[in-house]
Write an enzyme that holds these catalytic residues in place. Structure first.
Site, PDB file in Angstrom:
ATOM      1  N   LYS A 112       4.624   1.813   8.980  1.00 49.51           N
ATOM      2  CA  LYS A 112       3.707   2.349   9.328  1.00 49.51           C
ATOM      3  C   LYS A 112       2.249   1.853   9.729  1.00 49.51           C
ATOM      4  CE  LYS A 112       3.656   6.422   7.094  1.00 49.51           C
ATOM      5  NZ  LYS A 112       2.605   7.739   6.539  1.00 49.51           N
ATOM      6  N   ASN A 130      -3.812  19.675   1.818  1.00 44.65           N
ATOM      7  CA  ASN A 130      -5.314  18.933   2.556  1.00 44.65           C
ATOM      8  C   ASN A 130      -4.309  18.448   4.634  1.00 44.65           C
ATOM      9  OD1 ASN A 130      -6.661  17.045   2.360  1.00 44.65           O
ATOM     10  ND2 ASN A 130      -5.845  15.440   2.104  1.00 44.65           N
ATOM     11  N   LYS A 156       0.779  -1.381   0.187  1.00 47.07           N
ATOM     12  CA  LYS A 156      -0.036   0.288  -0.046  1.00 47.07           C
ATOM     13  C   LYS A 156       0.714   1.434  -0.444  1.00 47.07           C
ATOM     14  CE  LYS A 156      -4.531   2.004   0.754  1.00 47.07           C
ATOM     15  NZ  LYS A 156      -3.648   3.235  -0.744  1.00 47.07           N
ATOM     16  N   SER A 166      -7.563   4.253   4.012  1.00 48.74           N
ATOM     17  CA  SER A 166      -7.518   3.758   3.282  1.00 48.74           C
ATOM     18  C   SER A 166      -7.838   2.568   3.383  1.00 48.74           C
ATOM     19  CB  SER A 166      -6.403   3.516   2.335  1.00 48.74           C
ATOM     20  OG  SER A 166      -6.335   5.747   1.589  1.00 48.74           O
ATOM     21  N   LYS A 187       5.457   2.484  -2.634  1.00 56.19           N
ATOM     22  CA  LYS A 187       5.449   3.945  -2.932  1.00 56.19           C
ATOM     23  C   LYS A 187       5.476   4.460  -4.182  1.00 56.19           C
ATOM     24  CE  LYS A 187       4.377   7.872  -0.398  1.00 56.19           C
ATOM     25  NZ  LYS A 187       3.557   7.984   0.224  1.00 56.19           N
ATOM     26  N   THR A 217      -6.404  11.607   7.140  1.00 55.44           N
ATOM     27  CA  THR A 217      -4.355  12.101   7.781  1.00 55.44           C
ATOM     28  C   THR A 217      -4.670  13.169   8.660  1.00 55.44           C
ATOM     29  OG1 THR A 217      -3.850  11.800   5.850  1.00 55.44           O
ATOM     30  CG2 THR A 217      -1.886  12.566   7.249  1.00 55.44           C
TER      31      THR A 217
END
Length: 410
Positions: free
Chosen positions: A90, A216, A66, A344, A102, A185
Site C-alpha cells: 500500500k 470513521n 508503518k 500519516s 501492523k 481515509t
C-alpha cells in the site's frame, strides 16, 4: 480464505506477472521481524489480566515501517501478518517512503475502562519501545484504537527516548497531530472514487451509494459523497441499517448517531437487515467495515456496478473472480483506502520538520497523491493487461522489489 492466504495469493500472482526471481519473491513475502509479547496489567478491581500483543514488521526496503495498532478480540498473528504485508504494498502504491508493519492486542476494548486501556497501552509500549521509532517503525490508530491511544504510546516512548512526536501518527492535534488526519481515509476513498469514475465519464453527483460500516471511514466518506451531490441510499453498522432510495440525509444521520450512538429509529429512512446492504440496487458499493464480507457464497447477489474497497481485504479472491465475470469493477483496498497512511506520512513529515501545515494544504496534497497513484495503477494495468487489483499489486511489488535490489539484496 483468510486474509493472509488471500494476500499471499495476490502477491504471488503479481510476482509471476512481473517475472520476479523466485528467491527474491520468497524474501519479499517473509516478514522482517515478528514480535509477540505478554502484557499483564492490574484491572480496576485489583485482579491481574494478561493479553497477548503482536507487532509484525514486514519490510523496510523503502523506508521506516508503518502500520496501525488494533485492539480486537480476534487479533491473531496470521491476520496481523497479512495486514503488515498489505501495508508494504500500500505504501509503495501511494509512493510514500515507508515499508509495512501492523500490530495489535487481543482484547475487547469495550470491556476495558479508560484507565485499563491506558495501562495496557503503556505496558505494550514498554515491551516494544526499542523495536519501534521515528526511523524504524511508526505505529498509527486502527480498529479499536484512536488518537488517545497514540498519545499514550507517544508519552511512554518519550520516557525512554526523549520527546519524539514523529514516533506515532494519528495523534491529537495538541500533541503534533496533523489537521485533516481524522477525515483522511474517508476523503482519500472519495478522491479514489472520483479518479475511477472519471475513466468512465461519470462523477459522484447523482450516483447511488451503499455504505457498509459507518465508523470513521464510512461516516467521512458518506459526508463527502453527500457534499459532492452523490446519493447515499443505504448505510449499515453494528447497531443496524437504514435505507432511502431518494438518498439519506447524511448530516441528520451523523447527528442521530452522535446523540443516540445508533442508526436505529432514524426517521429519514426505513430500517433494513444489515446483512442485506451488500445486495442493494446501487451504482457503487463501499465496504468500510471488516474483511472477508464478499465471498464466493454471496458475490453473485451483488448488484452494484462498482465496488470501492474502503475496508482492508473485504473481497475474497474467489469473489473477485465472480465479480469480474459479472463486469463489476473493483477498486482494490491497497489503493482505495490509502488516504489514511498518506496523511500519516504528511503528519510524520510535519513532526520531523517541526512545521505544521493548514488543512487546505493537507487535503490538496492528498488529492495529488491519490490522483497520481491511480494513473500509475492504470499504466500498470495497460502494461500487463490486468485488472485494477493486479495493476495495484504489480505497482507496489515492483517498487519494493526494485528498492530491495538497488540496496544490494544479494
Amino acid at each position: 480464505m483468510n486474509a493472509l492466504a488471500a494476500t499471499n495469493r495476490n502477491f504471488r500472482h503479481a510476482a509471476r506477472i512481473l517475472g520476479l526471481d523466485s528467491k527474491l519473491e520468497k524474501s519479499l513475502s517473509i516478514p522482517l521481524r515478528e514480535i509477540k509479547v505478554e502484557c499483564t496489567i492490574p484491572k480496576d478491581d485489583g485482579t491481574l489480566a494478561s493479553y497477548v500483543g503482536f507487532r509484525i514488521q514486514h519490510d523496510n526496503a523503502r523506508g521506516p515501517m508503518k502500520g496501525g495498532v488494533r485492539y480486537h478480540p480476534e487479533v491473531d498473528p496470521d491476520e496481523v501478518n497479512a495486514l503488515a504485508q498489505l501495508m508494504t504494498w500500500k505504501t509503495a502504491v501511494a509512493d510514500i517512503p515507508y515499508g509495512g508493519a501492523k500490530g495489535g492486542i487481543g482484547c475487547d476494548p469495550r470491556e476495558l475502562s479508560t484507565s485499563e486501556l491506558e495501562r495496557l497501552t503503556r505496558v505494550f509500549t514498554q515491551k516494544i519501545h526499542d523495536l519501534i521509532g521515528i526511523h524504524r517503525d511508526v505505529p498509527a490508530p486502527d480498529m479499536g484504537t484512536n488518537s488517545q491511544t497514540m498519545a499514550w504510546i507517544l508519552d511512554e516512548y518519550s520516557k525512554f527516548h526523549g520527546h519524539s512526536p514523529a514516533v506515532v501518527t494519528g495523534k491529537p492535534i495538541d500533541l503534533g497531530g496533523s489537521l485533516g488526519r481524522d477525515a483522511a481515509t474517508g476523503l482519500g476513498v472519495v478522491f479514489a472514487t472520483d479518479a475511477l469514475l472519471a475513466e468512465y465519464g461519470k462523477s459522484i453527483s447523482n450516483m447511488k451509494f451503499a455504505i457498509q460500516g459507518f465508523g470513521n471511514v464510512g461516516a467521512w466518506a458518506a459526508k463527502f459523497i453527500h457534499g459532492n451531490g452523490g446519493k447515499v441510499i443505504a448505510v449499515s453498522d453494528i447497531t443496524g441499517a437504514v435505507k432511502n432510495q431518494d438518498g439519506i440525509d447524511i448530516p441528520a444521520l451523523l447527528k442521530q448517531r452522535e446523540n443516540a450512538r445508533s442508526l436505529k429509529d432514524f426517521e429519514g429512512g426505513d430500517a433494513m437487515d444489515p446483512n442485506e446492504l451488500l445486495f442493494q440496487e446501487c451504482d457503487i458499493l463501499m465496504p468500510c467495515a471488516l474483511g472477508g464480507v464478499l465471498s464466493k457464497e454471496n458475490a453473485t447477489d451483488v448488484k452494484a456496478k462498482f465496488i470501492i474497497e474502503a475496508a482492508n481485504h473485504p473481497t475474497d479472491p474467489e469473489a473477485d473472480e465472480i465479480l469480474s465475470k459479472k463486469g463489476v469493477v473493483v477498486l482494490p483496498d491497497i489503493y482505495a483506502n490509502s488516504g489514511g497512511v498518506t496523511v500519516s506520512y504528511f503528519e510524520w513529515v510535519q513532526n520531523i520538520q517541526g512545521f505544521m501545515w493548514d488543512e487546505e494544504k493537507v487535503n490538496c496534497e492528498l488529492k495529488k497523491y491519490m490522483s497520481r497513484a491511480f494513473q500509475d495503477i492504470k499504466a500498470m494495468c495497460q502494461t500487463h493487461n490486468c485488472n485494477l487489483r493486479m495493476g495495484a499489486f504489480t505497482l507496489g511489488v515492483n517498487r519494493v522489489a526494485r528498492a530491495t535490489l538497488l540496496r544490494g539484496w544479494e
